[in-house]
Design a protein around this motif. Structure first.
Motif, PDB file in Angstrom:
ATOM      1  N   TYR A 195      29.092  72.876  27.610  1.00 52.78           N
ATOM      2  CA  TYR A 195      29.659  72.499  28.904  1.00 52.78           C
ATOM      3  C   TYR A 195      29.817  70.995  29.075  1.00 52.78           C
ATOM      4  CZ  TYR A 195      28.812  77.330  30.130  1.00 52.78           C
ATOM      5  OH  TYR A 195      28.818  78.692  30.156  1.00 52.78           O
ATOM      6  N   ASN A 196      29.279  70.221  28.154  1.00 49.38           N
ATOM      7  CA  ASN A 196      29.393  68.764  28.216  1.00 49.38           C
ATOM      8  C   ASN A 196      30.725  68.351  27.574  1.00 49.38           C
ATOM      9  OD1 ASN A 196      29.189  65.997  28.013  1.00 49.38           O
ATOM     10  ND2 ASN A 196      27.181  65.994  27.079  1.00 49.38           N
ATOM     11  N   TYR A 237      30.899  69.541  32.835  1.00 51.03           N
ATOM     12  CA  TYR A 237      30.608  68.240  33.432  1.00 51.03           C
ATOM     13  C   TYR A 237      30.997  67.107  32.488  1.00 51.03           C
ATOM     14  CZ  TYR A 237      26.436  68.517  30.507  1.00 51.03           C
ATOM     15  OH  TYR A 237      25.598  68.635  29.451  1.00 51.03           O
ATOM     16  N   TRP A 238      31.019  65.904  33.041  1.00 50.65           N
ATOM     17  CA  TRP A 238      31.390  64.672  32.338  1.00 50.65           C
ATOM     18  C   TRP A 238      30.251  63.665  32.482  1.00 50.65           C
ATOM     19  CZ3 TRP A 238      35.358  63.583  29.223  1.00 50.65           C
ATOM     20  CH2 TRP A 238      35.595  62.235  28.913  1.00 50.65           C
ATOM     21  N   THR A 290      21.604  64.633  27.240  1.00 49.47           N
ATOM     22  CA  THR A 290      21.854  64.959  28.636  1.00 49.47           C
ATOM     23  C   THR A 290      20.660  64.717  29.549  1.00 49.47           C
ATOM     24  OG1 THR A 290      21.331  67.263  28.160  1.00 49.47           O
ATOM     25  CG2 THR A 290      23.654  66.645  28.147  1.00 49.47           C
ATOM     26  N   PHE A 319      26.311  62.039  35.842  1.00 51.13           N
ATOM     27  CA  PHE A 319      27.045  63.291  35.665  1.00 51.13           C
ATOM     28  C   PHE A 319      28.082  63.471  36.756  1.00 51.13           C
ATOM     29  CE2 PHE A 319      23.410  64.419  33.168  1.00 51.13           C
ATOM     30  CZ  PHE A 319      23.887  65.326  32.241  1.00 51.13           C
ATOM     31  N   THR A 320      29.203  64.080  36.389  1.00 48.14           N
ATOM     32  CA  THR A 320      30.173  64.546  37.369  1.00 48.14           C
ATOM     33  C   THR A 320      30.555  65.969  36.980  1.00 48.14           C
ATOM     34  OG1 THR A 320      31.090  62.356  37.792  1.00 48.14           O
ATOM     35  CG2 THR A 320      32.485  64.224  38.329  1.00 48.14           C
ATOM     36  N   ARG A 321      30.371  66.884  37.915  1.00 48.61           N
ATOM     37  CA  ARG A 321      30.769  68.277  37.662  1.00 48.61           C
ATOM     38  C   ARG A 321      32.291  68.359  37.744  1.00 48.61           C
ATOM     39  NH1 ARG A 321      27.965  73.315  38.396  1.00 48.61           N
ATOM     40  NH2 ARG A 321      26.229  72.052  39.130  1.00 48.61           N
ATOM     41  N   THR A 344      20.846  67.605  34.519  1.00 49.00           N
ATOM     42  CA  THR A 344      22.105  68.338  34.507  1.00 49.00           C
ATOM     43  C   THR A 344      22.225  69.237  35.731  1.00 49.00           C
ATOM     44  OG1 THR A 344      21.113  69.924  32.999  1.00 49.00           O
ATOM     45  CG2 THR A 344      22.540  68.270  32.031  1.00 49.00           C
ATOM     46  N   ASN A 357      30.574  75.171  35.317  1.00 51.64           N
ATOM     47  CA  ASN A 357      29.423  74.508  34.705  1.00 51.64           C
ATOM     48  C   ASN A 357      29.805  73.303  33.859  1.00 51.64           C
ATOM     49  OD1 ASN A 357      27.552  76.271  35.800  1.00 51.64           O
ATOM     50  ND2 ASN A 357      27.760  77.715  34.114  1.00 51.64           N
TER      51      ASN A 357
END
Length: 107
Positions: free
Chosen positions: A94-95, A71-72, A14, A63-65, A41, A69
């Motif tokens: 959260y990933n 995200y992608w 990340t 990253f896209t939220r 992040t 919390n």
């Protein structure tokens, strides 16, 4: 082990903190590891690693939220279909991308 006998390893992290540079460099040399790093992040106060230590400059994944919390990491899923034999993925709950990668590559 001869370089031709080594299996490529795909490492998707990340964020590349500066203090892990020595281990990442060793992984690249000894494991023929290809690195892919996400941008910061949420709130990262650690300096980013200087990519000049690598033989192959690692791409940065965006990253896209998604919600709260979660995200992608854009671009990480396509790596599942590359000819890597092993994957090292940041174990962060959260990933969401890492969960998909683990399932596709059979944990």
């Amino acid at each position: 082990m001869k370089p031709s006998e080594r299996a490529s390893v795909c490492s998707i992290f990340t964020y590349p903190p500066h203090y892990r540079g020595a281990i990442y460099r060793l992984m690249e040399e000894e494991l023929d590891c290809h690195f892919f790093f996400g941008e910061a992040t949420l709130a990262v106060n650690v300096p980013k690693l200087d990519y000049s230590i690598f033989q192959r400059e690692p791409p940065t994944l965006r990253f896209t939220r998604l919600a709260s919390n979660f995200y992608w990491l854009h671009g990480a899923m396509r790596l599942c279909f590359k000819p890597y034999k092993q994957y090292i993925v940041t174990g962060e709950p959260y990933n969401i991308t890492s969960w998909f990668i683990l399932v596709i590559n059979r944990i």
